[in-house]
Design an enzyme around this catalytic site. Structure first.
Site, mmCIF file in Angstrom:
data_model
loop_
_atom_site.group_PDB
_atom_site.id
_atom_site.type_symbol
_atom_site.label_atom_id
_atom_site.label_comp_id
_atom_site.label_asym_id
_atom_site.label_seq_id
_atom_site.Cartn_x
_atom_site.Cartn_y
_atom_site.Cartn_z
ATOM 1 N N LYS A 1 0.842 -0.405 0.074
ATOM 2 C CA LYS A 1 0.400 0.050 0.105
ATOM 3 C C LYS A 1 0.961 1.443 0.137
ATOM 4 O O LYS A 1 0.717 2.169 0.579
ATOM 5 C CB LYS A 1 -0.695 -0.300 1.187
ATOM 6 C CG LYS A 1 -1.874 -1.445 1.420
ATOM 7 C CD LYS A 1 -3.011 -1.273 2.378
ATOM 8 C CE LYS A 1 -3.622 -2.304 2.133
ATOM 9 N NZ LYS A 1 -3.406 -3.593 2.575
ATOM 10 N N ARG A 2 2.248 1.404 -0.445
ATOM 11 C CA ARG A 2 2.784 2.587 -0.943
ATOM 12 C C ARG A 2 1.464 3.354 -1.279
ATOM 13 O O ARG A 2 0.643 3.655 -2.223
ATOM 14 C CB ARG A 2 4.004 2.544 -1.992
ATOM 15 C CG ARG A 2 5.229 1.263 -1.439
ATOM 16 C CD ARG A 2 4.827 1.573 0.686
ATOM 17 N NE ARG A 2 6.448 -0.038 0.374
ATOM 18 C CZ ARG A 2 5.880 0.346 2.279
ATOM 19 N NH1 ARG A 2 5.226 -0.035 3.036
ATOM 20 N NH2 ARG A 2 7.131 -0.843 2.283
#
Length: 279
Positions: A96-97
């Site tokens: 979930k960058r």
């Protein structure tokens, strides 16, 4: 490399539409009789990969559960990614960058560059610094034949305060994200490489939000099992787009360990149920 969307469609058709998370959190390690330490992490991860990587469509390691052990944990993650891909599973790195400019490019280099030890088939990303902030990851993914899964309508209740918000013009934030994805996937067949994360727990909420899930990419659907959704809920949640749903299950499969045979049986059972539902 062949585009991720094409590889994902083939894997779902051949192995069943199922993504199994690799989530070695402390409680699950304890349930397996393992210590919450690097030895337990290694044993857990090796067992899951050896049991499932040659038969499920997608494995999705949750990066945080490896990062918490520092460099030795990341080393376990690197081996898991490489061994899973060697065995034929597609790997979606659940990290979930989300950032801007050179920092987003560095995240893309870490997970979407074939020379990286963490090179994965796809990466989960957050668009909430603006969809345009994802451009470095979109470009690197396309160049490498990789994919992205962009957070759109997540299964956690807190997500609604951002994702359900209405922008000027009356469109929700989530609908805006999905429209951007449709543009990125335009002309791609049989499936675009840029998918969305849409929770299977949302029920009739999607109709109320006016979102169009037919955006050309896969819909990674968490929330089945421990969060309350079932395979039978998928047609009602996703409607005509249900054929592009990739259901994601973690504890529903992993709780059957540490027996490799039990893990395989659980994964096969879930894949069969999902195939019947989303066909």
């Amino acid at each position: 490399m062949e585009p991720f969307g094409a590889r994902l469609r083939r894997a779902m058709d051949e192995r069943g539409p199922l993504c199994v998370g690799i989530d070695p959190h402390a409680a699950l390690l304890a349930d397996w009789g393992l210590g919450d330490d690097i030895a337990g992490l290694e044993r857990f991860t090796r067992t899951v990969v050896e049991a499932l990587a040659d038969r499920v469509a997608v494995l999705k390691p949750q990066s945080a559960f490896f990062e918490r052990f520092g460099s030795r944990g990341v080393a376990v993650l690197e081996r898991a990614v490489a061994e899973s891909r060697d065995a034929g599973a597609l790997v979606v790195m659940d990290a979930k960058r989300g950032d801007i400019g050179s920092t987003m490019a560095a995240y893309a280099d870490a997970y979407l560059d074939p020379s990286s030890p963490l090179f994965s088939d796809a990466l989960t990303v957050s668009p909430y610094l603006g969809f345009g902030s994802l451009r470095p990851a979109l470009d690197r993914a396309r160049a490498a034949g990789c994919g992205l899964f962009v957070l759109a309508l997540t299964s956690n209740p807190e997500g609604a305060e951002v994702q359900h918000a209405v922008r000027g013009g009356g469109r929700t934030v989530a609908a805006t994200v999905l429209r951007h994805l449709a543009a990125e996937n335009a002309g791609e067949a049989p499936l675009g490489s840029f998918g969305a994360v849409v929770g299977a727990t949302l029920g009739g909420t999607l109709n109320e939000l006016g979102v169009d899930l037919d955006m050309g990419g896969a819909l990674l659907a968490p929330g089945i099992g421990a969060q309350g959704a079932t395979a039978g809920d998928l047609p009602g949640v996703f409607g005509p787009a249900v054929g592009n749903v990739l259901p994601s299950i973690s504890r529903g499969v992993l709780r059957h360990g540490p027996s490799p045979a039990a893990l395989r049986e659980a994964a096969a059972r879930e894949a069969g149920l999902m195939a019947e539902t989303v066909a």
